[in-house]
Design a protein around this motif. Sequence first.
Motif, mmCIF file in Angstrom:
data_model
loop_
_atom_site.group_PDB
_atom_site.id
_atom_site.type_symbol
_atom_site.label_atom_id
_atom_site.label_comp_id
_atom_site.label_asym_id
_atom_site.label_seq_id
_atom_site.Cartn_x
_atom_site.Cartn_y
_atom_site.Cartn_z
ATOM 1 N N PRO A 197 57.863 65.148 10.481
ATOM 2 C CA PRO A 197 58.607 65.269 11.645
ATOM 3 C C PRO A 197 59.941 66.028 11.456
ATOM 4 C CG PRO A 197 57.751 62.959 11.584
ATOM 5 C CD PRO A 197 57.422 63.811 10.308
ATOM 6 N N LEU A 198 60.523 65.881 10.375
ATOM 7 C CA LEU A 198 61.930 66.446 9.597
ATOM 8 C C LEU A 198 61.696 67.907 9.494
ATOM 9 C CD1 LEU A 198 63.913 63.481 8.398
ATOM 10 C CD2 LEU A 198 63.797 64.300 10.765
ATOM 11 N N GLY A 199 60.606 68.337 9.435
ATOM 12 C CA GLY A 199 60.454 69.496 8.696
ATOM 13 C C GLY A 199 60.740 69.853 7.308
ATOM 14 N N MET A 200 60.654 68.783 6.387
ATOM 15 C CA MET A 200 60.883 68.599 5.169
ATOM 16 C C MET A 200 59.508 69.150 4.202
ATOM 17 S SD MET A 200 62.897 65.035 5.091
ATOM 18 C CE MET A 200 63.339 64.742 3.404
ATOM 19 N N THR A 201 59.608 70.463 4.402
ATOM 20 C CA THR A 201 58.208 71.156 3.908
ATOM 21 C C THR A 201 58.285 71.114 2.306
ATOM 22 O OG1 THR A 201 59.267 73.478 4.106
ATOM 23 C CG2 THR A 201 58.162 72.384 5.549
ATOM 24 N N ARG A 202 59.548 70.954 1.424
ATOM 25 C CA ARG A 202 59.538 71.138 0.102
ATOM 26 C C ARG A 202 59.685 69.756 -0.383
ATOM 27 N NH1 ARG A 202 62.598 76.646 -1.755
ATOM 28 N NH2 ARG A 202 61.117 78.124 -0.712
ATOM 29 N N THR A 203 59.087 68.700 -0.039
ATOM 30 C CA THR A 203 59.640 67.225 -0.204
ATOM 31 C C THR A 203 58.239 66.690 -0.433
ATOM 32 O OG1 THR A 203 61.436 67.215 0.859
ATOM 33 C CG2 THR A 203 60.466 65.108 0.240
ATOM 34 N N GLY A 204 57.774 65.767 -1.543
ATOM 35 C CA GLY A 204 56.682 65.095 -1.791
ATOM 36 C C GLY A 204 56.871 64.147 -2.936
ATOM 37 N N TRP A 205 56.261 63.140 -2.988
ATOM 38 C CA TRP A 205 56.378 62.211 -4.020
ATOM 39 C C TRP A 205 55.673 62.541 -5.742
ATOM 40 C CZ3 TRP A 205 59.786 58.132 -3.463
ATOM 41 C CH2 TRP A 205 60.076 57.795 -2.332
ATOM 42 N N PHE A 206 54.725 63.256 -5.510
ATOM 43 C CA PHE A 206 54.084 63.820 -6.572
ATOM 44 C C PHE A 206 54.008 65.189 -6.810
ATOM 45 C CE2 PHE A 206 51.941 59.814 -4.884
ATOM 46 C CZ PHE A 206 52.347 58.949 -5.740
ATOM 47 N N MET A 207 53.706 65.416 -8.053
ATOM 48 C CA MET A 207 53.755 66.998 -8.471
ATOM 49 C C MET A 207 52.558 67.661 -7.525
ATOM 50 S SD MET A 207 54.595 67.151 -12.462
ATOM 51 C CE MET A 207 54.295 65.637 -12.989
ATOM 52 N N ARG A 208 51.535 67.050 -7.402
ATOM 53 C CA ARG A 208 50.492 67.569 -6.625
ATOM 54 C C ARG A 208 50.953 68.008 -5.113
ATOM 55 N NH1 ARG A 208 48.439 62.199 -6.819
ATOM 56 N NH2 ARG A 208 48.453 61.152 -4.707
ATOM 57 N N ASP A 209 52.062 67.346 -4.772
ATOM 58 C CA ASP A 209 52.463 67.573 -3.363
ATOM 59 C C ASP A 209 53.522 68.699 -3.112
ATOM 60 O OD1 ASP A 209 50.821 65.365 -2.584
ATOM 61 O OD2 ASP A 209 52.564 63.834 -3.151
ATOM 62 N N VAL A 210 54.056 69.054 -4.035
ATOM 63 C CA VAL A 210 55.008 70.144 -3.952
ATOM 64 C C VAL A 210 54.453 71.505 -4.879
ATOM 65 C CG1 VAL A 210 57.057 68.430 -3.755
ATOM 66 C CG2 VAL A 210 56.228 69.423 -6.230
ATOM 67 N N ASP A 211 55.259 72.445 -4.212
ATOM 68 C CA ASP A 211 55.186 73.783 -5.072
ATOM 69 C C ASP A 211 55.816 73.826 -6.319
ATOM 70 O OD1 ASP A 211 54.678 76.333 -5.979
ATOM 71 O OD2 ASP A 211 55.177 77.364 -4.267
ATOM 72 N N MET A 212 55.222 73.587 -7.528
ATOM 73 C CA MET A 212 55.869 73.398 -8.812
ATOM 74 C C MET A 212 56.643 74.824 -9.282
ATOM 75 S SD MET A 212 55.597 70.409 -9.484
ATOM 76 C CE MET A 212 56.448 70.380 -11.144
ATOM 77 N N ALA A 213 56.288 75.995 -8.495
ATOM 78 C CA ALA A 213 56.923 76.926 -8.716
ATOM 79 C C ALA A 213 58.285 77.020 -8.264
ATOM 80 C CB ALA A 213 56.155 78.212 -8.360
ATOM 81 N N ASN A 214 58.475 76.033 -7.366
ATOM 82 C CA ASN A 214 60.125 75.807 -6.909
ATOM 83 C C ASN A 214 60.772 74.761 -7.653
ATOM 84 O OD1 ASN A 214 59.720 77.949 -4.805
ATOM 85 N ND2 ASN A 214 58.797 76.381 -3.381
ATOM 86 N N HIS A 215 60.220 74.040 -8.395
ATOM 87 C CA HIS A 215 60.792 72.863 -9.292
ATOM 88 C C HIS A 215 61.369 73.520 -10.307
ATOM 89 C CE1 HIS A 215 61.096 68.927 -10.704
ATOM 90 N NE2 HIS A 215 60.004 68.620 -10.036
ATOM 91 N N SER A 216 62.822 72.835 -10.303
ATOM 92 C CA SER A 216 63.648 73.375 -11.571
ATOM 93 C C SER A 216 63.183 72.642 -12.931
ATOM 94 C CB SER A 216 65.093 72.682 -11.215
ATOM 95 O OG SER A 216 65.687 73.356 -10.298
ATOM 96 N N THR A 217 63.555 73.549 -13.757
ATOM 97 C CA THR A 217 63.277 72.977 -15.370
ATOM 98 C C THR A 217 64.149 71.739 -15.329
ATOM 99 O OG1 THR A 217 62.643 75.246 -16.017
ATOM 100 C CG2 THR A 217 63.500 73.206 -17.620
ATOM 101 N N LEU A 218 63.768 70.616 -15.961
ATOM 102 C CA LEU A 218 64.547 69.558 -16.107
ATOM 103 C C LEU A 218 65.511 69.620 -17.719
ATOM 104 C CD1 LEU A 218 62.537 66.713 -14.907
ATOM 105 C CD2 LEU A 218 64.037 68.003 -13.325
ATOM 106 N N PHE A 219 66.806 69.078 -17.808
ATOM 107 C CA PHE A 219 67.388 69.095 -19.073
ATOM 108 C C PHE A 219 68.084 67.644 -19.200
ATOM 109 C CE2 PHE A 219 67.263 73.375 -17.717
ATOM 110 C CZ PHE A 219 66.992 74.191 -18.817
ATOM 111 N N VAL A 220 68.019 67.333 -20.479
ATOM 112 C CA VAL A 220 68.904 66.200 -20.916
ATOM 113 C C VAL A 220 70.130 66.632 -21.795
ATOM 114 C CG1 VAL A 220 68.982 64.134 -22.079
ATOM 115 C CG2 VAL A 220 67.006 64.572 -20.709
#
Length: 234
Positions: free
Chosen positions: A61-84
């Motif tokens: 409903p809110l048009g949150m097209t780049r939001t999901g709980w699991f990796m399968r739910d989002v385009d991982m090409a848009n996912h930032s690399t994580l750093f510690v």
Amino acid sequence: TFLPAYFTPGGKYYDAENFLTAKPGELREYCNVCAALAGFIVERAFGARLDVYTKREIFAPLGMTRTGWFMRDVDMANHSTLFVAQNGMAVPILHYGVTTYPDGGVRSSVADLSRFFVAMMNDGTVDGVRILDAAAATEMLRFQFTDASHPTNFPAAEGNSGLFWRTKYNGRLRGHGGNDPGVEIDMLTNESRSVGVIFLSNTSLSGTDRNATRAIFDALWKHGEDVRQQQIPR
């Protein structure tokens, strides 16, 4: 399968330290597993998995097209690399998920989160789309500490707290924030809800290193206040 093993005596992950010995209301203790329990309650109440329910009732409903709980739910090409960050270096880590994913496992963008944040700050609605009735939104944001009932481990100078929302910056701002390996976020607004800032980082820090993210947040907040001031009719 995890929650019964955690909460039930004799369970694989059960421990007496999973519970407070204080009476209800005496202490404030943030609990990631309790957030998972809240997500499970939603599933039982509405008869759908949390990821399915939230996509249907909030994200879509809110048009949150780049939001999901699991990796399968989002385009991982848009996912930032994580750093510690450690020892003066930023070390990349693999993407991961957690069993108690309702405590902060959602993958999103600042633009998407802004839609949700504005809706919550506007009594459950934004741009004519309502995701929560006004009474429920008010209750979710209601601060629960009073002079007569205030946790002994939560200094009055810190402000107040409600259902996963609390005051920060010495009680000046309110919202939610947190961190996990490779991610830090603050999503805060002021008391009048006239300015809001979402700061999302793909690098987790510790100790004094967090002064760097604090400085970035402060700069964003000042920009928000400047923009707000320009919009006020003279």
